[in-house]
Design a protein around this motif. Sequence first.
Motif, PDB file in Angstrom:
ATOM      1  N   ALA A 114       0.948  -1.299   0.155  1.00  0.00           N
ATOM      2  CA  ALA A 114      -0.288   0.110  -0.042  1.00  0.00           C
ATOM      3  C   ALA A 114       1.312   1.190  -0.012  1.00  0.00           C
ATOM      4  N   ALA A 115       2.008   1.341   0.747  1.00  0.00           N
ATOM      5  CA  ALA A 115       2.924   2.182   1.217  1.00  0.00           C
ATOM      6  C   ALA A 115       3.520   2.227  -0.555  1.00  0.00           C
ATOM      7  N   ILE A 116       3.869   1.559  -1.558  1.00  0.00           N
ATOM      8  CA  ILE A 116       4.425   1.858  -2.190  1.00  0.00           C
ATOM      9  C   ILE A 116       3.179   2.281  -3.699  1.00  0.00           C
ATOM     10  N   ALA A 117       2.557   1.828  -3.274  1.00  0.00           N
ATOM     11  CA  ALA A 117       1.053   2.201  -3.712  1.00  0.00           C
ATOM     12  C   ALA A 117       0.341   3.541  -4.253  1.00  0.00           C
ATOM     13  N   SER A 118       0.703   4.136  -2.849  1.00  0.00           N
ATOM     14  CA  SER A 118       0.506   5.744  -2.201  1.00  0.00           C
ATOM     15  C   SER A 118       1.451   6.429  -2.760  1.00  0.00           C
ATOM     16  N   VAL A 119       2.276   6.132  -3.277  1.00  0.00           N
ATOM     17  CA  VAL A 119       3.483   6.863  -4.196  1.00  0.00           C
ATOM     18  C   VAL A 119       3.354   7.283  -5.365  1.00  0.00           C
ATOM     19  N   LEU A 120       3.314   5.757  -5.889  1.00  0.00           N
ATOM     20  CA  LEU A 120       2.767   6.131  -7.326  1.00  0.00           C
ATOM     21  C   LEU A 120       1.561   6.952  -7.185  1.00  0.00           C
ATOM     22  N   LEU A 121       0.199   6.054  -6.806  1.00  0.00           N
ATOM     23  CA  LEU A 121      -0.677   7.299  -6.322  1.00  0.00           C
ATOM     24  C   LEU A 121      -0.684   8.971  -6.257  1.00  0.00           C
ATOM     25  N   LEU A 122      -0.151   9.344  -5.686  1.00  0.00           N
ATOM     26  CA  LEU A 122       0.796  10.390  -5.341  1.00  0.00           C
ATOM     27  C   LEU A 122       1.174  11.064  -6.514  1.00  0.00           C
ATOM     28  N   VAL A 123       2.439  10.380  -7.594  1.00  0.00           N
ATOM     29  CA  VAL A 123       3.244  10.890  -8.502  1.00  0.00           C
ATOM     30  C   VAL A 123       1.852  11.154 -10.009  1.00  0.00           C
ATOM     31  N   SER A 124       0.899   9.935 -10.171  1.00  0.00           N
ATOM     32  CA  SER A 124      -0.223   9.966 -10.808  1.00  0.00           C
ATOM     33  C   SER A 124      -1.235  11.250 -10.956  1.00  0.00           C
ATOM     34  N   PHE A 125      -1.143  11.356  -9.339  1.00  0.00           N
ATOM     35  CA  PHE A 125      -2.147  12.898  -8.854  1.00  0.00           C
ATOM     36  C   PHE A 125      -1.534  14.185  -9.239  1.00  0.00           C
ATOM     37  N   ALA A 126      -0.265  14.100  -9.344  1.00  0.00           N
ATOM     38  CA  ALA A 126       0.286  15.052  -9.209  1.00  0.00           C
ATOM     39  C   ALA A 126       1.052  15.443 -10.977  1.00  0.00           C
ATOM     40  N   MET A 127       0.722  14.262 -11.866  1.00  0.00           N
ATOM     41  CA  MET A 127       1.140  14.495 -13.215  1.00  0.00           C
ATOM     42  C   MET A 127      -0.304  14.844 -13.559  1.00  0.00           C
ATOM     43  N   LEU A 128      -1.486  14.989 -13.033  1.00  0.00           N
ATOM     44  CA  LEU A 128      -2.900  14.877 -13.663  1.00  0.00           C
ATOM     45  C   LEU A 128      -2.855  16.343 -13.269  1.00  0.00           C
ATOM     46  N   ILE A 129      -2.766  16.807 -11.973  1.00  0.00           N
ATOM     47  CA  ILE A 129      -2.900  18.240 -11.844  1.00  0.00           C
ATOM     48  C   ILE A 129      -2.451  19.282 -12.399  1.00  0.00           C
ATOM     49  N   LEU A 130      -1.006  19.124 -13.058  1.00  0.00           N
ATOM     50  CA  LEU A 130      -0.060  18.802 -14.064  1.00  0.00           C
ATOM     51  C   LEU A 130      -0.730  19.004 -15.282  1.00  0.00           C
ATOM     52  N   ILE A 131      -0.827  18.670 -15.663  1.00  0.00           N
ATOM     53  CA  ILE A 131      -1.398  18.442 -16.920  1.00  0.00           C
ATOM     54  C   ILE A 131      -2.318  19.125 -17.207  1.00  0.00           C
ATOM     55  N   ASN A 132      -3.951  19.387 -15.628  1.00  0.00           N
ATOM     56  CA  ASN A 132      -4.661  20.380 -16.584  1.00  0.00           C
ATOM     57  C   ASN A 132      -4.032  21.742 -16.229  1.00  0.00           C
ATOM     58  N   LEU A 133      -3.563  21.859 -15.059  1.00  0.00           N
ATOM     59  CA  LEU A 133      -3.395  23.322 -15.051  1.00  0.00           C
ATOM     60  C   LEU A 133      -1.748  24.076 -15.993  1.00  0.00           C
ATOM     61  N   PHE A 134      -1.293  23.301 -17.106  1.00  0.00           N
ATOM     62  CA  PHE A 134      -0.530  23.372 -17.695  1.00  0.00           C
ATOM     63  C   PHE A 134      -1.584  23.450 -19.320  1.00  0.00           C
ATOM     64  N   GLU A 135      -2.588  22.686 -19.213  1.00  0.00           N
ATOM     65  CA  GLU A 135      -3.482  23.301 -20.128  1.00  0.00           C
ATOM     66  C   GLU A 135      -4.263  24.460 -20.262  1.00  0.00           C
ATOM     67  N   ARG A 136      -4.863  24.552 -18.666  1.00  0.00           N
ATOM     68  CA  ARG A 136      -5.231  25.812 -18.421  1.00  0.00           C
ATOM     69  C   ARG A 136      -4.198  27.199 -18.632  1.00  0.00           C
ATOM     70  N   TRP A 137      -3.230  27.042 -18.421  1.00  0.00           N
ATOM     71  CA  TRP A 137      -2.143  27.974 -18.824  1.00  0.00           C
ATOM     72  C   TRP A 137      -2.264  28.411 -20.313  1.00  0.00           C
ATOM     73  N   ASN A 138      -2.328  27.612 -20.806  1.00  0.00           N
ATOM     74  CA  ASN A 138      -2.099  26.831 -21.880  1.00  0.00           C
ATOM     75  C   ASN A 138      -3.384  28.405 -22.708  1.00  0.00           C
ATOM     76  N   ARG A 139      -4.011  27.625 -22.464  1.00  0.00           N
ATOM     77  CA  ARG A 139      -5.574  27.955 -23.372  1.00  0.00           C
ATOM     78  C   ARG A 139      -5.185  29.660 -23.124  1.00  0.00           C
ATOM     79  N   ARG A 140      -5.567  30.341 -21.917  1.00  0.00           N
ATOM     80  CA  ARG A 140      -5.507  31.462 -21.755  1.00  0.00           C
ATOM     81  C   ARG A 140      -4.362  31.753 -22.160  1.00  0.00           C
ATOM     82  N   TYR A 141      -2.386  31.954 -22.339  1.00  0.00           N
ATOM     83  CA  TYR A 141      -1.406  32.767 -22.449  1.00  0.00           C
ATOM     84  C   TYR A 141      -0.638  32.092 -24.094  1.00  0.00           C
ATOM     85  N   GLY A 142      -1.580  30.285 -23.988  1.00  0.00           N
ATOM     86  CA  GLY A 142      -0.007  29.876 -25.097  1.00  0.00           C
ATOM     87  C   GLY A 142      -0.784  30.786 -26.247  1.00  0.00           C
ATOM     88  N   GLN A 143      -1.996  31.418 -26.921  1.00  0.00           N
ATOM     89  CA  GLN A 143      -2.023  31.729 -28.310  1.00  0.00           C
ATOM     90  C   GLN A 143      -1.879  33.464 -28.216  1.00  0.00           C
TER      91      GLN A 143
END
Lengths: 284, 349, 280
Positions: C251-280
């Motif tokens: 469960a501990a190792i799974a938690s690490v994987l989960l945290l990394v994938s949450f972080a990835m998910l949030i980063l992707i979402n933030l990046f897409e939002r930032w990109n929509r706002r300032y990218g173009q």
Amino acid sequence: MANDKRSRRDPWYVRCALIGSTVGIVGFLILLPLADLFTQAFALGAVAYWDGLANNADTRHSIWLTLAIAPVSVAFNTVFGVAAAWTIARFRFPGRAILTTLIDLPFSVSPVVVGLIFVLLLGPNTRVGGWLLGHDYKVIFAPPAILLVTLFVTFPFVARELIPIFEAVGSEEEIAARSLGANGWQMFWRVTVPNIKWGLIYGIILCNARAMGEFGAVAIVSGKIAGQTETMPLRVQKLHEGLSEADKAAAFALASVLTLLSLVTLLIKVGIERKFRAERRAPE
Amino acid sequence: MLRSVSILLAAAYLLAAGVWILSSGVVRRSSGTELINVACDPTRELWDELNPKFCARYETQTGSPVAIRNSHGGSASQAMQVKSGFEADVVTLAMWSDTDAIRKAGLMDDGWETRIDGGSLPYLSTIVFVVRTGSEKTRDLRDWDDLIARDDVRIIVPNPKMSGNGKWAFLAAWGSVKRRGGSDAEAEEFVKQLFQRTNGLDPSARAATENFAKNGQGDVHLTWENEAHLEVNQSGGKLRLINPPASVRAEPHVAVVDSVARKKGTAAAAKAYLEYLHTEEAQRVIAKHYYRPTHPEVARESAEQFDRAGKIELFPVVPTIGASWDGIDTRFFVKDGIFDRIYDRGKSP
Amino acid sequence: MNTVNRRVLPGFGLGLGTTLTYLTVLVLIPLGFCFWTAAELSWDDFWQAVADPKAVAAYKLTFGASFLAGVVNVVIGLIVAWTLVRYEFPAKRLVDALVDIPFALPTAVAGMIYANLYMPDGWLGRYLVPLGIEGAFSRTGIVLVLIFTGFPFVVRTVQPVLEDLDAETEEAAGVLGASRWQTFRRVILPSLIPPAITGFSLAFARAIGEYGSVVFISANTPETTIAPMRIVALQLESTNADRASATAEAAAIASVLLLVSFAMLILINLFERWNRRYGQ
């Protein structure tokens, strides 16, 4: 096409090199493996192919199990997906952005972790699982667990496809239907569903493809009991671990069925995209 | 019209499938007609042949049909699954300690070894070597200590913490030193050297066989005798069997998981299933799959097929290696036991 | 629009209720339970489980191989997307459709075929292995299947951006005397970077959780054990005494994987939002 003018500006050797690389990449990554798969499946001939698929009770059971699990998970996730997409795309409410992110969550969770968390939650030695078992109901190491993990891993597909489509279509027609006196269900079936039809089908087939192919999560919760909890991908692995040539051919034969199903998925997808484009172009 | 019919059919299918899946979780008490056999990994082909034979016989004898479902995996992993609630009616694992772990978890009654007529040991086996025909590296391989004679030999063996094959191979290696009067320190050095030459550890016997026989990994395969014969016969001359002069007497016990069988009402069928293994018919099938039958007559008849590549002297683990299985397990295989010491330190930098 | 919608359009309560209930029961409670189980360990034990050398080796391989596969996918994805958008050639439609195969094909099947192709007597292995290229049962094999499973992401994120690229800017650059290469570097490439990053992150996030294909091509050596395989091993390793702690470690190792994938998910979402706002 509009691109012709620009494309001509790339020197011919660049063009040839890029087209060559593309064909090479796709051939090497995708076509060659597919060719290999079918060659192996038919290595012992068509009779052996059919034999491997149809004349083994455990293999037949795995096909039935997958054909039951996948549509049921798709049905659940379709209802959820439509509800979620409707809520998120049509209304503004606090926590909407968080909800949208949470729906994506299952995409990023490793299937193995999915299997693990359901064992932790519902395994026979846990409080909930123990209580259920005390009442003669098994979840882990039985088909209900396979359904649960499949629901989890295919959770976002329909919702994700529908949200942008709902947003693109807009709510004017629905509002008009309401003001003309349609009740909620009439509006939903007569206006909303036809508008999102293609997106819905698209989401459903992707969801279905994933549901049929799920391996890691199912491997952990199912116990891999032949003739009982083995789904097609697990059966492929079991056959592949057999040592005879016949087992190997049977493994590839069953894998080729899964592959054909995914090819059908792709065909439907291509068809939908063409229809979708045609419908969009028509009113212009 | 056509449309509403197809929608109706689809809905009916979905409903039926849903009901089927959900109802399959209900534990059936009374039926007693389905046995789950949680087995160790290399016995797949054996049960594939034995199960239909038993089912037919049981039906003619008792008049009630029975179906058997098998699950395969590393022996210790399988025991782990049963302990954590996998409802097996019978377990046919690789060794006493894996089976007894299930008793310790409270799922089996004491004295399980003696409750089946004929005993819990319908067959024996041992650990032998398989090499690639014509390979220079393993040309002079005869006995255990030859395994570490060269540094470039890669050994395929599954993980002793997950698989019966792995555990027996470890114990056979250790015992080979002890038998000729070696000290514990010498034995530890030998198994350390041996496991340093492994190519990683597969999770189960069959995974190791796949790696060696099908995937072409490694030079020597330490495996069950039956698995060795199977892969050598399948290889069409590419693999060669080597019987060491002495190896461990592997005792794959079979047992009824009493608590499950009682609950499901399968106790009688489960007992009949395991007792069937002692019949002459079953014993011949067992011998055919290169497990060593315990039926005296069949054993005598089949002795030749096991001795063909040289007679192996089988030594028992108790007392050659330790006074009891429990002692052996805690000494070698628990966390930070001897195995962890020699493997982790031996392997990782 | 919000208030109007809620008054005019039905189903807000029903929709939100269904969504939240389903989400909570199916996803949030089980995920929360994973952290709960890991939290049963003391801090020291948790750290020991998470920082165990075998676990660390497994993370390194998981993240390293996923990163490498992602980078390769960016390069080949850009080439494929460019070709499919800009050029005409025979069988283009077929190639375009084939790109999606990795989304539809069960990963276990993919792993099995790749292992079969690259093993010493496979179609490719028989030529590559004598050259010292071990495509199966090695780290190379793991990267290969991860490239396969992540292949469509970059292509499919870059393609629409390339299609919408403003033709006039590009032609203007040409008229103003920029060479083709300069136009590409200064005008086209900058607008391809954001979708390529998105595609990379999606492929990377997919790869860190991948299991089905890797088990078939891994050699089960410590060098080819990825983090999900480590979790499975912990679940199934004996022996009797350390059962509860093994589950918590998993469960501990799974938690690490989960945290990394949450972080990835949030980063992707933030990046897409930032990109929509300032990218173009």
